[in-house]
Design an enzyme around this catalytic site. Sequence first.
Site, PDB file in Angstrom:
ATOM      1  N   TYR A  63      11.826 -14.727  12.012  1.00  0.00           N
ATOM      2  CA  TYR A  63      12.287 -13.779  13.031  1.00  0.00           C
ATOM      3  C   TYR A  63      12.624 -14.495  14.328  1.00  0.00           C
ATOM      4  CZ  TYR A  63      12.318  -9.652  16.057  1.00  0.00           C
ATOM      5  OH  TYR A  63      12.682  -8.668  16.937  1.00  0.00           O
ATOM      6  N   LYS A 111      16.362 -15.089  16.166  1.00  0.00           N
ATOM      7  CA  LYS A 111      16.730 -14.587  17.504  1.00  0.00           C
ATOM      8  C   LYS A 111      17.114 -15.741  18.442  1.00  0.00           C
ATOM      9  CE  LYS A 111      16.025 -10.069  16.779  1.00  0.00           C
ATOM     10  NZ  LYS A 111      17.056  -9.039  16.867  1.00  0.00           N
TER      11      LYS A 111
HETATM   12  N1  LIG Z   1      10.145  -2.992  17.900  1.00  0.00           N
HETATM   13  C1  LIG Z   1       9.942  -3.991  18.726  1.00  0.00           C
HETATM   14  O1  LIG Z   1       8.837  -4.141  19.290  1.00  0.00           O
HETATM   15  C2  LIG Z   1      11.049  -4.965  19.020  1.00  0.00           C
HETATM   16  C3  LIG Z   1      10.820  -5.973  19.980  1.00  0.00           C
HETATM   17  C4  LIG Z   1      11.843  -6.868  20.300  1.00  0.00           C
HETATM   18  C5  LIG Z   1      13.082  -6.731  19.677  1.00  0.00           C
HETATM   19  N2  LIG Z   1      13.283  -5.761  18.751  1.00  0.00           N
HETATM   20  C6  LIG Z   1      14.626  -5.665  18.148  1.00  0.00           C
HETATM   21  O2  LIG Z   1      15.128  -4.357  18.337  1.00  0.00           O
HETATM   22  C7  LIG Z   1      16.081  -4.048  17.292  1.00  0.00           C
HETATM   23  C8  LIG Z   1      15.741  -2.691  16.704  1.00  0.00           C
HETATM   24  O3  LIG Z   1      14.448  -2.751  16.144  1.00  0.00           O
HETATM   25  P1  LIG Z   1      13.518  -1.469  15.944  1.00  0.00           P
HETATM   26  O4  LIG Z   1      12.228  -1.791  16.541  1.00  0.00           O
HETATM   27  O5  LIG Z   1      14.235  -0.233  16.327  1.00  0.00           O
HETATM   28  O6  LIG Z   1      13.336  -1.557  14.355  1.00  0.00           O
HETATM   29  P2  LIG Z   1      13.535  -0.483  13.188  1.00  0.00           P
HETATM   30  O7  LIG Z   1      12.994   0.835  13.572  1.00  0.00           O
HETATM   31  O8  LIG Z   1      13.015  -1.177  11.979  1.00  0.00           O
HETATM   32  O9  LIG Z   1      15.127  -0.356  13.100  1.00  0.00           O
HETATM   33  C9  LIG Z   1      15.917  -1.402  12.615  1.00  0.00           C
HETATM   34  C10 LIG Z   1      17.316  -0.835  12.412  1.00  0.00           C
HETATM   35  O10 LIG Z   1      18.164  -1.887  11.917  1.00  0.00           O
HETATM   36  C11 LIG Z   1      18.860  -1.362  10.792  1.00  0.00           C
HETATM   37  N3  LIG Z   1      19.327  -2.394   9.889  1.00  0.00           N
HETATM   38  C12 LIG Z   1      18.638  -3.397   9.296  1.00  0.00           C
HETATM   39  N4  LIG Z   1      19.445  -4.096   8.474  1.00  0.00           N
HETATM   40  C13 LIG Z   1      20.670  -3.517   8.559  1.00  0.00           C
HETATM   41  C14 LIG Z   1      21.935  -3.759   7.958  1.00  0.00           C
HETATM   42  N5  LIG Z   1      22.099  -4.744   7.074  1.00  0.00           N
HETATM   43  N6  LIG Z   1      22.982  -2.982   8.308  1.00  0.00           N
HETATM   44  C15 LIG Z   1      22.839  -1.979   9.187  1.00  0.00           C
HETATM   45  N7  LIG Z   1      21.666  -1.672   9.758  1.00  0.00           N
HETATM   46  C16 LIG Z   1      20.604  -2.432   9.454  1.00  0.00           C
HETATM   47  C17 LIG Z   1      17.847  -0.431  10.130  1.00  0.00           C
HETATM   48  O11 LIG Z   1      18.482   0.405   9.200  1.00  0.00           O
HETATM   49  P3  LIG Z   1      17.724   0.879   7.840  1.00  0.00           P
HETATM   50  O12 LIG Z   1      16.879   2.049   8.229  1.00  0.00           O
HETATM   51  O13 LIG Z   1      18.820   1.191   6.908  1.00  0.00           O
HETATM   52  O14 LIG Z   1      16.871  -0.291   7.374  1.00  0.00           O
HETATM   53  C18 LIG Z   1      17.334   0.290  11.375  1.00  0.00           C
HETATM   54  O15 LIG Z   1      18.259   1.279  11.773  1.00  0.00           O
HETATM   55  C19 LIG Z   1      15.986  -5.210  16.303  1.00  0.00           C
HETATM   56  O16 LIG Z   1      17.056  -6.106  16.530  1.00  0.00           O
HETATM   57  C20 LIG Z   1      14.671  -5.870  16.642  1.00  0.00           C
HETATM   58  O17 LIG Z   1      14.635  -7.226  16.288  1.00  0.00           O
HETATM   59  C21 LIG Z   1      12.315  -4.868  18.417  1.00  0.00           C
END
Ligand SMILES: NC(=O)c1ccc[n+]([C@@H]2O[C@H](COP(=O)([O-])OP(=O)(O)OC[C@H]3O[C@@H](n4cnc5c(N)ncnc54)[C@H](OP(=O)(O)O)[C@@H]3O)[C@@H](O)[C@H]2O)c1
Length: 249
Positions: free
Chosen positions: A166, A170
């Site tokens: 991960y 990034k």
């Molecule tokens: N949560 C945190 O604490 C955190 C912290 C720092 C950064 N981030 C970043 O924030 C972003 C969103 O994360 P989140 O926390 O909202 O996670 P999440 O709830 O797991 O959502 C991830 C999203 O990405 C989509 N996705 C994954 N692979 C895909 C693909 N091949 N094509 C299209 N969509 C795809 C998923 O769709 P599906 O439902 O179809 O899988 C889902 O809509 C990510 O880039 C993550 O790295 C999150």
Amino acid sequence: MTMTKKVAVITGSHKGLGYAIARQLAQKEDIQVIVTSRNPQDGLNAQQRLANEGIQVDVHALDVTSVASVQELATWLQQTYGRVDILVNNAGVNPTMQPEEASLLTVDIETMLATFSTNVLAVARITKALIPLMSANGYGRIVNVSTEMASLSSMGSDYYPLAPSYRLSKVGLNGLTALFAKELQGSNILINAYSPGWMKTDMGGSDAPFTADEGAETAVYLATLPDGGAQGKFFGEMRKFGGAIALPW
Ligand SMILES: NC(=O)c1ccc[n+]([C@@H]2O[C@H](COP(=O)([O-])OP(=O)(O)OC[C@H]3O[C@@H](n4cnc5c(N)ncnc54)[C@H](OP(=O)(O)O)[C@@H]3O)[C@@H](O)[C@H]2O)c1
């Protein structure tokens, strides 16, 4: 048809941070949001949830790892709206809960490859596909969702698990942001990365201190930068830092 509103595409926006960003952008009068999801029904469900709040969005299927899906989206955007103004590269995967992700000595390289495929290469693919539509209008705002854990200055920190797939993906995303910024220098297409903070989403889990809505605020700020705004920077979460502060790469 040419749309007068700005058109904003948010990848992976049927849930989590992407949904929160879509929701906040869609509340702006001059922005037409396109919620995208790899499962079309997920997008329709999100559209209905937003409609229940009186918020109107359009939806389209998008798997960011599929060449055909990205090409089809670009064609559909051109034919339907004649423009794209904002791209938020939010879709991401995080295999950190797999035991192999505790260390670089145990990491599964295939997992690393799959993580890079979604978090880096897919971002390159869709950004490359949509920049021509932005260039045609002389305007673009691109936001890449990264993490503070990817800052090179954090590599000596005691993270456990180490989360190599991960974090290194990034790092790649941050590098992509800086390189695209170099190429876009002098244009009115601004590209930046940011860290949303640790949020309560399916990825972040329930112990996280921030909500997705809080994490979305900086994305909205970067997606609506004025002309001449930041280019090729890596921002921290504004709520945490008390404003838009660029972090070390
Ligand atoms: N949560 C945190 O604490 C955190 C912290 C720092 C950064 N981030 C970043 O924030 C972003 C969103 O994360 P989140 O926390 O909202 O996670 P999440 O709830 O797991 O959502 C991830 C999203 O990405 C989509 N996705 C994954 N692979 C895909 C693909 N091949 N094509 C299209 N969509 C795809 C998923 O769709 P599906 O439902 O179809 O899988 C889902 O809509 C990510 O880039 C993550 O790295 C999150």
